[in-house]
Write an enzyme that holds these catalytic residues in place. Sequence first.
Site, PDB file in Angstrom:
ATOM      1  N   THR A 172      25.880  36.256 -14.563  1.00 50.23           N
ATOM      2  CA  THR A 172      26.944  36.158 -15.559  1.00 50.23           C
ATOM      3  C   THR A 172      27.640  34.820 -15.391  1.00 50.23           C
ATOM      4  OG1 THR A 172      27.266  38.531 -15.254  1.00 50.23           O
ATOM      5  CG2 THR A 172      29.047  37.383 -16.305  1.00 50.23           C
ATOM      6  N   ARG A 200      21.842  48.402 -23.875  1.00 52.33           N
ATOM      7  CA  ARG A 200      22.599  48.517 -22.629  1.00 52.33           C
ATOM      8  C   ARG A 200      23.789  47.564 -22.659  1.00 52.33           C
ATOM      9  NH1 ARG A 200      24.057  44.612 -18.269  1.00 52.33           N
ATOM     10  NH2 ARG A 200      24.336  45.832 -16.384  1.00 52.33           N
ATOM     11  N   VAL A 201      24.950  48.062 -22.280  1.00 54.70           N
ATOM     12  CA  VAL A 201      26.137  47.228 -22.156  1.00 54.70           C
ATOM     13  C   VAL A 201      26.608  47.305 -20.716  1.00 54.70           C
ATOM     14  CG1 VAL A 201      28.531  46.884 -22.876  1.00 54.70           C
ATOM     15  CG2 VAL A 201      26.810  47.609 -24.554  1.00 54.70           C
ATOM     16  N   GLY A 202      26.806  46.156 -20.105  1.00 54.84           N
ATOM     17  CA  GLY A 202      27.240  46.122 -18.709  1.00 54.84           C
ATOM     18  C   GLY A 202      28.740  45.963 -18.585  1.00 54.84           C
ATOM     19  N   ASP A 203      29.153  45.483 -17.420  1.00 53.01           N
ATOM     20  CA  ASP A 203      30.590  45.345 -17.145  1.00 53.01           C
ATOM     21  C   ASP A 203      31.241  44.237 -17.960  1.00 53.01           C
ATOM     22  OD1 ASP A 203      31.002  42.715 -15.104  1.00 53.01           O
ATOM     23  OD2 ASP A 203      28.981  43.481 -15.410  1.00 53.01           O
ATOM     24  N   THR A 223      31.010  39.051 -11.502  1.00 52.27           N
ATOM     25  CA  THR A 223      29.580  38.883 -11.726  1.00 52.27           C
ATOM     26  C   THR A 223      28.824  39.718 -10.702  1.00 52.27           C
ATOM     27  OG1 THR A 223      27.726  37.323 -11.529  1.00 52.27           O
ATOM     28  CG2 THR A 223      29.742  36.738 -10.368  1.00 52.27           C
ATOM     29  N   GLY A 224      27.628  40.165 -11.081  1.00 55.11           N
ATOM     30  CA  GLY A 224      26.850  40.976 -10.146  1.00 55.11           C
ATOM     31  C   GLY A 224      26.257  42.171 -10.845  1.00 55.11           C
ATOM     32  N   HIS A 225      26.082  43.248 -10.100  1.00 48.39           N
ATOM     33  CA  HIS A 225      25.457  44.436 -10.692  1.00 48.39           C
ATOM     34  C   HIS A 225      26.475  45.199 -11.541  1.00 48.39           C
ATOM     35  CE1 HIS A 225      23.615  48.608 -10.539  1.00 48.39           C
ATOM     36  NE2 HIS A 225      22.798  47.861 -11.257  1.00 48.39           N
ATOM     37  N   GLY A 226      26.311  45.093 -12.860  1.00 52.46           N
ATOM     38  CA  GLY A 226      27.307  45.592 -13.809  1.00 52.46           C
ATOM     39  C   GLY A 226      27.666  47.051 -13.648  1.00 52.46           C
TER      40      GLY A 226
END
Length: 318
Positions: A172, A200-203, A223-226
């Site tokens: 991100t 898919r929608v992440g953080d 940033t990282g694993h949503g």
Amino acid sequence: MSGFGSMKPVIVVHGGAGRIFKDREEGARSGVTRAAMKGYSILKQGGNALDAVEEAVTSMEDDPHFNAGCGSVLNEKGEVEMDAIIMDGKSLASGAVSAVKCIANPIKLARLVMEKTEHMLLTDHGANLFAKAMGVPEIPGEKLITERSRERWSKNLEPDSNPQEFKKDPGTVGAVAIDNEGNVACATSTGGLTNKLVGRVGDSACIGSGGYADNHVGAISTTGHGESMMKVVLARLILYHMEQGMSPMEAADTALNYMKTRVGGLGGVIVVSNSGDWAARFSTKQMSWATVKDDQLQYGIYTGEIHTSSVAEALESK
């Protein structure tokens, strides 16, 4: 905080937490420093934090080294779907878009959602209709796809591929800033996870997870694993720790550690407090980041790595 010039402006940016391959380190470093300098020049001229973070993120969306805008990773169908959020610490106004296609700068669209609608989050087809109504140019989806993204995508389709490996890829881009009026803002933008499900929608589009800004405390971009960040509402969690009296660095480390132990998630964050203190922290192997404060540029990728130069030197070497 009233009165012009009562605060020293600060900007911090990140270009994603994860594993940055050797051949991409230079591009990541120069990309985040360029973004930080662009944002800082706005602040230096008395501009506001919102404009600064939007400009910094736009610069990284346009840079194919990062997973946002051009250079975004591809979903399972081989398309780019992007998420972005921006937030104003003064009023807690926020705008976000999710799963948008065929737009060069999702962060600009998020800003328009914040300022031109009564809503905070527009998705997919509706976000694209809104973009059209606002005169945002559509670009062919292929324009956002780099050779590398396509390569990663097709590799992942191979039967013996390990999707977990790709979760370690830098995720991100983001920026946080405080301007000389003492207003803070955050902005975050992403192409998401390689080979993610369509829709898919992440953080990154979610307030409190992908970012949060509040003049009373500070601003965060993550940033990282949503999915992990959404479970712990990472950005807001860090501000909560700061409200309890922790420094930006302590708060970031505490929250990242909680996310790791509680849900096994790795990531990184950038933080600026309402007093102008900042932090860039990560639990992944690497995170590209840069900051400018007091006309001094600092940046790094590895844990403990900090390069420092004056803004003047940095401008000369550009």
